[in-house]
Design an enzyme around this catalytic site. Structure first.
Site, mmCIF file in Angstrom:
data_model
loop_
_atom_site.group_PDB
_atom_site.id
_atom_site.type_symbol
_atom_site.label_atom_id
_atom_site.label_comp_id
_atom_site.label_asym_id
_atom_site.label_seq_id
_atom_site.Cartn_x
_atom_site.Cartn_y
_atom_site.Cartn_z
ATOM 1 C CB VAL A 150 -14.339 3.796 5.252
ATOM 2 C CG1 VAL A 150 -14.059 4.081 3.783
ATOM 3 C CG2 VAL A 150 -13.131 4.194 6.102
ATOM 4 C CE LYS A 178 -3.612 -2.960 9.984
ATOM 5 N NZ LYS A 178 -4.053 -2.145 8.849
ATOM 6 N N GLY A 225 -19.826 1.275 8.274
ATOM 7 C CA GLY A 225 -19.015 1.834 9.358
ATOM 8 C C GLY A 225 -18.418 3.174 8.951
ATOM 9 C CG ASP A 271 -6.790 -1.103 10.957
ATOM 10 O OD1 ASP A 271 -6.408 -0.761 9.837
ATOM 11 O OD2 ASP A 271 -7.401 -2.171 11.161
ATOM 12 C CB SER A 318 -7.351 8.199 8.403
ATOM 13 O OG SER A 318 -7.748 6.960 8.956
ATOM 14 C CB ALA A 334 -17.220 -5.122 6.793
ATOM 15 C CE LYS A 391 -3.970 0.133 2.496
ATOM 16 N NZ LYS A 391 -4.899 0.342 3.642
ATOM 17 C CB ALA A 446 -12.521 -4.524 3.564
ATOM 18 C CG ASN A 447 -6.740 -3.041 5.546
ATOM 19 O OD1 ASN A 447 -6.293 -2.398 4.609
ATOM 20 N ND2 ASN A 447 -6.968 -2.513 6.725
HETATM 21 N N1 PHE Z 1 -5.846 1.754 8.850
HETATM 22 C C1 PHE Z 1 -4.976 2.414 7.948
HETATM 23 C C2 PHE Z 1 -4.710 1.564 6.717
HETATM 24 O O1 PHE Z 1 -4.962 0.378 6.702
HETATM 25 C C3 PHE Z 1 -3.687 2.643 8.622
HETATM 26 C C4 PHE Z 1 -3.238 4.015 8.822
HETATM 27 C C5 PHE Z 1 -3.957 5.155 8.537
HETATM 28 C C6 PHE Z 1 -1.997 4.159 9.300
HETATM 29 C C7 PHE Z 1 -3.448 6.372 8.732
HETATM 30 C C8 PHE Z 1 -1.461 5.387 9.491
HETATM 31 C C9 PHE Z 1 -2.180 6.488 9.200
HETATM 32 O O2 PHE Z 1 -4.242 2.061 5.727
#
Ligand code: PHE
Length: 336
Positions: free
Chosen positions: A174, A66, A172, A104, A136, A226, A54, A248-249
């Site tokens: 986002v 992480k 949620g 997160d 964020s 999600a 990413k 979603a990751n």
């Molecule tokens: N949850 C965010 C992501 O998966 C992680 C993140 C956001 C880390 C902002 C640092 C700053 O991308």
């Protein structure tokens, strides 16, 4: 990788640093319960690896990492939450700056403020009132929309977005921003969330609420917003969307799922691209010293990256996942 049982909280915490090649590892702190601590360890490793990609695709001077706090109940009480955060801060500090955290699933800007103080600055996204770049989610949603616009152009042709049927899995922080915006643009949006209390807000925004599994329903676009792991081999074989793009990751349970989707003619935009808006915003604002105006085009550039990946995949006869990895490797080799 560090796995500890916090000496104050008794909660198992894992922090994974996947790469520091391009710069310190960055990645959010997930607070989530797992059936077994080993599942949490597997998760943190996969999530950290995805963060490396990413960051590279977003041209940020960072590798991926992480953190996972493996007990969502242990943080419900404010005092207990502080103990857990103190335990995590101790792990982060012991990594000597190799890992920078952020929000997160399950963690908040208020948590980041505490972690920032306890670690001497190794946390992003403190509230704006405390000098951070804040939540964020808005930036992440803007990035998803940029990805969606570009991918819809690629799959359906220019200007088609307004007529599409969209399913947003998860309403949620986002998911709701993406769903509401798409509805405002004229899409027919269906959403659902494990948290049924979100239904009234969704319906008030003009969305259709569904308690069904949206993966099985017929949509033009599916937005996974999600927790990850929703696309297994079996689900990829029956899923009926034409385009899948969301924040979603780790949406795929396994890399091979990308091929299954590809063979079925379903375009999947890798989450490492679509979900990068939040991290781009945090790093640009807090670290690179860019203004909001200078940051916006860097988030919109997610759209250009999506086009590059989908075109590369089509021309190379490969999956968007392979094309994204190739591009990430090329972008890491040339730091921004
Ligand atoms: N949850 C965010 C992501 O998966 C992680 C993140 C956001 C880390 C902002 C640092 C700053 O991308």
């Amino acid at each position: 990788m560090r796995v500890v049982r916090g000496r104050r909280s008794g909660v198992v915490i894992a922090v994974a640093v996947h790469s520091t090649q391009a710069g310190p590892a960055i990645g959010g702190c997930r607070i989530k319960s797992y059936p077994d601590w080993r599942d949490g360890v597997d998760d943190v490793v996969r999530l950290a690896r995805a963060m490396t990609e990413k960051a590279a695709l977003a041209r940020l001077p960072h590798g991926g990492g992480k953190a996972v706090i493996m007990d969502a109940d242990a943080v419900l009480d404010e005092r207990d939450r502080l103990l857990v955060l103190e335990d995590l801060a101790e792990v982060i500090t012991s990594l000597d700056g190799a890992y920078l955290t952020g929000p997160d699933i399950g963690s908040t800007p208020a948590d980041m403020e505490i972690l920032h103080r306890l670690t001497g600055g190794l946390a992003f996204c403190r509230p704006e009132s405390s000098g951070g770049s804040g939540n964020s989610s808005t930036a992440t949603a803007r990035g998803v929309l940029a990805a969606l616009d570009a991918a819809a152009d690629h799959v359906f042709g220019t200007g088609a977005l307004a007529d599409l049927r969209v399913g947003v899995i998860g309403y949620g922080s986002v998911g709701r921003l993406v769903a509401d915006e798409l509805a405002a643009r004229g899409c027919a949006v269906t959403t659902g969330d494990l948290d049924g209390s979100r239904r009234a807000t969704a319906e008030a925004a003009g969305l259709t609420w569904s308690t069904e599994d949206l993966l099985d329903e017929e949509f033009d676009v599916l937005v996974p917003a999600a927790v990850g792991g929703l696309l297994s081999e079996e689900r990829a074989r029956t899923c009926r969307a034409r385009l899948i793009v969301g924040p979603a990751n780790n949406q795929l349970t396994h890399d091979d799922v990308a091929s299954t989707l590809h063979e079925r003619g379903i375009t999947w935009v890798p989450d490492v691209v679509a979900g990068a808006g939040g991290i781009i915003h945090a790093v640009c604002r807090e670290e690179l010293g860019l203004t909001e105006e200078e940051t916006t085009p860097r988030i919109s550039a997610i759209g250009t990256t999506v086009t590059e990946i989908l075109t590369g995949a089509r021309d190379g006869g490969t999956t968007p996942q392979v094309a994204a990895r190739d591009l990430a490797a090329r972008r890491t080799a040339v730091p921004a």
